[in-house]
Design an enzyme around this catalytic site. Structure first.
Site, PDB file in Angstrom:
ATOM      1  N   SER A 124      13.051   3.694  -1.983  1.00  0.00           N
ATOM      2  CA  SER A 124      13.057   2.299  -2.416  1.00  0.00           C
ATOM      3  C   SER A 124      12.163   2.128  -3.636  1.00  0.00           C
ATOM      4  O   SER A 124      11.277   2.935  -3.889  1.00  0.00           O
ATOM      5  CB  SER A 124      12.550   1.397  -1.292  1.00  0.00           C
ATOM      6  OG  SER A 124      11.150   1.584  -1.098  1.00  0.00           O
ATOM      7  N   ASP A 125      12.400   1.053  -4.388  1.00  0.00           N
ATOM      8  CA  ASP A 125      11.371   0.603  -5.304  1.00  0.00           C
ATOM      9  C   ASP A 125      10.200   0.146  -4.434  1.00  0.00           C
ATOM     10  O   ASP A 125      10.297   0.099  -3.203  1.00  0.00           O
ATOM     11  CB  ASP A 125      11.900  -0.520  -6.185  1.00  0.00           C
ATOM     12  CG  ASP A 125      11.144  -0.634  -7.492  1.00  0.00           C
ATOM     13  OD1 ASP A 125       9.969  -0.225  -7.528  1.00  0.00           O
ATOM     14  OD2 ASP A 125      11.705  -1.153  -8.470  1.00  0.00           O
ATOM     15  N   TRP A 126       9.084  -0.214  -5.060  1.00  0.00           N
ATOM     16  CA  TRP A 126       7.810  -0.315  -4.351  1.00  0.00           C
ATOM     17  C   TRP A 126       7.900  -1.035  -3.007  1.00  0.00           C
ATOM     18  O   TRP A 126       7.672  -0.449  -1.955  1.00  0.00           O
ATOM     19  CB  TRP A 126       6.780  -0.983  -5.267  1.00  0.00           C
ATOM     20  CG  TRP A 126       5.413  -1.023  -4.685  1.00  0.00           C
ATOM     21  CD1 TRP A 126       4.729  -2.120  -4.272  1.00  0.00           C
ATOM     22  CD2 TRP A 126       4.558   0.091  -4.434  1.00  0.00           C
ATOM     23  NE1 TRP A 126       3.495  -1.761  -3.780  1.00  0.00           N
ATOM     24  CE2 TRP A 126       3.368  -0.398  -3.876  1.00  0.00           C
ATOM     25  CE3 TRP A 126       4.689   1.463  -4.630  1.00  0.00           C
ATOM     26  CZ2 TRP A 126       2.307   0.417  -3.507  1.00  0.00           C
ATOM     27  CZ3 TRP A 126       3.630   2.283  -4.274  1.00  0.00           C
ATOM     28  CH2 TRP A 126       2.460   1.759  -3.715  1.00  0.00           C
TER      29      TRP A 126
ATOM     30  N   THR B 160       8.410  -0.109  -9.521  1.00  0.00           N
ATOM     31  CA  THR B 160       7.889  -1.409  -9.873  1.00  0.00           C
ATOM     32  C   THR B 160       7.111  -1.976  -8.713  1.00  0.00           C
ATOM     33  O   THR B 160       7.426  -1.772  -7.562  1.00  0.00           O
ATOM     34  CB  THR B 160       9.034  -2.378 -10.200  1.00  0.00           C
ATOM     35  OG1 THR B 160       9.946  -2.399  -9.108  1.00  0.00           O
ATOM     36  CG2 THR B 160       9.753  -1.962 -11.454  1.00  0.00           C
TER      37      THR B 160
END
Length: 812
Positions: free
Chosen positions: A259-261, A2
């Protein structure tokens, strides 16, 4: 994965320059570092600190700077370049790509074999597109009925999510592509998702949110993605209890965590168990020469190691985890050819998933299936009847190879035996704003590399009411329409052909501004609106067409998307009004839903049939037509409860649950999510969990439950009593333990089996309830504990249609 729509749009066109393994990766968790025969320990010893750091943050591809999910590898040591792509329902980084149905449709199939083939299509497509890591599947449970990304996951029940996700992971990785289990954990809403603190008690976390992720580990997933949100006060991507104690120490996960974005909170997060930072913070167009670097795991991490605040051994551990998976998947064996794309094969699977996951919600007087001999003239109504709704919006949006309009598929199926007319009903684009804008807006071409303001002026509204403001532009570009300084409409390819947002506007002047960026090639932008008068005209034309036809087929849709949650369960715009008006004009009205989750249906009782095809992918028109005309028999079941209204569901009336108060959301409902809440509250939903009709009928009989090994075997007879072949999803629910003095669900799904039967065929079915289904999480011992005593067992076709009941004695 995301991120903001602007940053994510830069990742739509990855370069394809690497060849990787064609072999099938093993399904297990993979060899650990230092295992006999592994080359990884020696590779890590030979790597410089800079080379190690380069493996711990994704970067830009120097060949195509706008492509931002890239690792350079270490060529001198034979460590290859790597590329990743979002992939919940297709490989989004490359255009075109096979657009599979939304994962929620796959979940509704309750079919692990189909999920494995779905995953294999994703894996092969990734390999063919030079993608090595597919950022899929998403496996957060559906907690908030209006959550924007519900379409990207599978169910409100962890049993379904766990089984379908595990099968998909095995399918993806069978093609030599590393899957990614996301978003770990408690990422169940889009509102404030980057900052929200999810307060979840230990038992609720273990029993509702974590089981699917544990199943991913058991399926051998190669990587995890931690989420943006905090979990009980600590960022998920720096949560030692989550990433180290649970994921690695308790579940024995051997892969790596990214990690997510932009979810990596600090450089020290590596000490908590985060191995890799995914995103890069930038605005506008990335500079290919002086390109930005990751915030925490690039230069900052190198300086921390050199300064002694982060141990070299900590970096080595993370690098080892990544290289161990590359070795496991054959990616350290040198370049090898990739497969060609199999568009025909992938499209066939897409059609089968769309058929298997579509849910027949209503079918009064056996209106469906239609017949070319009796359907008569048909009026097809609704924008997605002509412009197919292939997938949801955001980072999971896929531009398909092709997608037939349902209107065309229905006309072909009718074969000229009746007139098939079309009316849009709900206009999305409308017309230029013309003199309502001051100064006048003129569409023009913006050169490649442009980034900045495109228009500023006023919009004069003479008639208050519901409008649509719409924008569209060329690929590889993004734009934002801002109204009165607050309302933002994001325009980008990841939001479809046109971004069209319904807005209630007052009479008077409104400030309107447009800004944009083009990353590749020139950009053109168009701005339009649908006035209340134009909307009423479209509705009236649809009603007239419905009156003139024998059968009306109305296609309606929602706009589920990453980055925001739906404002309510109602269909956007005037679609509810459209269906009601058409059904009043034509008593033989069939509604086809193209939705990403639960909706309300105030018009339900006035319609004859409702078929939910979700976002059905690039073969959606063919699947929908086959289902409407009985060439395929609906067999999907709802994996989420459809509430009766916006006031009656587990988070309604509880702002602390959703959207949260003071930056915190509290899972105060505990384990009572989805159908468990409805059972406890004695609340009647619009449609219950597990509901789904068929063109045939099934009869259950003679249940027997017996204790086996660590679980329970439940057997029963199942007979197809109708005249058509069909598939039934037989569901087994387990009742509460009388010996436990803690809140328990009245019943919980413990097992299921999809069974295909010929007309008149009867079979004895056995469903194994695994040992975990008999247990609850004991917060005193921090472990799973057996729920003893005499427990009820129910069997049937949905959570509210359970004709069989028996009991089982559970003894410690």
């Amino acid at each position: 994965m995301t991120t903001s729509w602007r940053r994510r749009s830069t990742a739509l066109a990855l370069a394809c320059t690497v060849a990787l393994a064609a072999q099938t990766a093993p399904a297990g968790a993979g060899a650990g570092a230092g295992q006999s025969g592994s080359r990884v320990p020696e590779l890590v010893k030979r790597m410089t600190l800079a080379e190690k750091i380069s493996m711990l943050h994704w970067s830009f591809n120097p060949a195509t700077p706008a492509s931002n999910i890239y690792l350079p590898g270490v060529a001198r040591l034979g460590i290859p370049e790597l590329r990743a792509s979002d992939g919940p329902n297709g490989i989004t980084a490359v255009r075109p790509s096979i657009a599979l149905p939304a994962p929620i449709a796959l979940g509704a199939s309750f079919d692990e074999e189909l999920a494995g083939r779905y995953g294999a299509v994703l894996g092969r497509e990734a390999r063919a597109h030079n993608i090595d890591v597919a950022l899929a599947p998403m496996m957060n449970n559906i907690r908030v009925p209006t959550a924007g990304r519900n379409y990207e996951t599978f169910a409100e029940d962890p049993v379904v999510t766990a089984r379908i996700a595990a099968a998909e992971i095995r399918g993806i990785q069978s093609q030599g592509v590393i899957a990614n289990a996301k978003h770990f954990a408690a990422n169940n809403q889009e509102t404030d998702r980057m900052t929200i603190d999810a307060e979840v008690d230990e038992r609720t976390l273990r029993e509702t949110e974590l089981p699917p992720f544990e199943s991913a580990v058991r399926a051998g997933v190669g990587s995890f993605m931690c989420s943006y949100n905090k979990l009980n006060g600590t960022p998920a991507c720096a949560n030692r209890g989550l990433l180290t104690e649970i994921l690695r120490a308790q579940w024995d996960f051997r892969g790596w965590v990214m990690s997510d974005w932009l979810a990596a909170p600090s450089t020290s997060a590596i000490e908590a168990g985060l191995d890799q930072e995914l995103g890069i913070r930038f605005e506008g167009i990335p500079d290919p020469v002086n390109k930005p670097e990751a915030t925490h795991f690039a230069g900052a991490l190198r300086r921390a190691v050199e300064g002694g605040t982060i141990a070299q051994s900590t970096v080595d551990t993370s690098v080892t985890r990544i290289l161990t998976q590359l070795e496991r998947f054959g990616m350290l064996d040198g370049p090898r050819p990739r497969p060609a794309r199999d568009v025909a094969g992938g499209t066939k699977v897409a059609r089968e998933v769309a058929e298997g996951g579509s849910v027949l919600l209503r079918n009064e007087n056996a209106t469906l299936p239609l017949s070319t001999e009796t359907a008569g003239d048909i009026a097809v109504i609704g924008p997605t009847g002509r412009e197919p709704k292939v997938s949801g919006f955001g980072s999971a949006y896929v531009r398909p190879d092709s997608a037939t309009p349902p209107l065309d598929a229905i006309r072909e199926r009718m074969g000229g035996k009746g007139k098939v007319d079309y009316r849009v009903g709900e206009e999305l684009r409308g017309e230029p704003m013309g003199v309502a804008l001051s100064p006048a807006f003129t569409s023009k071409e913006y050169p490649s590399g442009f980034s900045g303001p495109m228009y500023s002026g006023t919009l004069t509204v003479t008639e208050p009411g519901l409008y649509r403001i719409a924008g569209s532009l060329t690929p590889d570009a993004v734009a934002t329409i801002t109204l009165d300084g607050t309302t933002r409409i994001e325009v980008s390819e990841v939001f479809g052909e046109v971004s069209s947002q319904p807005l209630h506007l007052t009479a008077g002047t409104h400030k309107i501004e447009v800004s944009g960026t083009t990353y590749k090639g020139a950009m053109t932008f168009s701005l339009s609106w649908v006035t209340p008068r134009k909307a009423q005209q479209s509705l009236d034309e649809a009603v007239a067409a419905a009156k003139a036809a024998k059968t009306a087929v109305v296609f309606v849709h929602d706009d589920s998307s990453e980055n925001w949650d739906r404002p309510s369960l109602a269909l956007p715009g005037r679609q509810d009004e459209l269906v009601a008006a058409v059904a009043k004009a034509n008593p033989r009205t069939v509604v086809v839903l193209n939705v990403g989750g639960a909706i309300t249906m105030p018009w339900l009782s006035s319609t004859k049939a409702v078929l939910n095809t979700w976002y059905p992918g690039q073969a959606g028109a063919e699947a929908t037509t086959r289902l409407l005309f009985g060439d395929a028999n609906p067999s999907g079941k709802l994996t989420q409860t459809f509430p009766a209204d916006d006031r009656t569901h587990p988070v309604a009336g509880h702002p602390e649950r959703f959207p949260g108060v003071g930056g915190k959301q509290v899972y105060s409902e505990g384990i009572f999510t989805g159908y468990r809440w409805y059972d406890r509250e004695k609340a009647k939903p619009l449609f219950p969990f597990g509901h789904g009709l068929s063109y045939t009928a099934f009869e259950y009989g003679t249940p027997v439950a017996k204790r086996v090994r660590d679980g329970v075997e439940v057997s029963f007879t199942l007979r197809n009593t109708g005249a058509r072949a069909g598939s039934e999803i037989a569901q087994v629910y387990l009742g509460a333990s009388p010996d436990l003095r803690l809140p328990q669900a009245e019943k919980a799904l413990a097992g299921y089996q999809k069974v295909s039967l010929r007309p008149g065929e009867q079979r004895r079915i056995t469903v194994l309830l695994p040992g975990r289904a008999l247990r609850h999480w004991d917060t005193a011992t921090h472990s799973w504990a057996l729920g003893t005593g005499t427990r009820a067992v129910w069997v049937g076709g949905s959570s509210s249609a359970l004709p069989l009941r028996t009991e089982i004695e559970i003894i410690r």
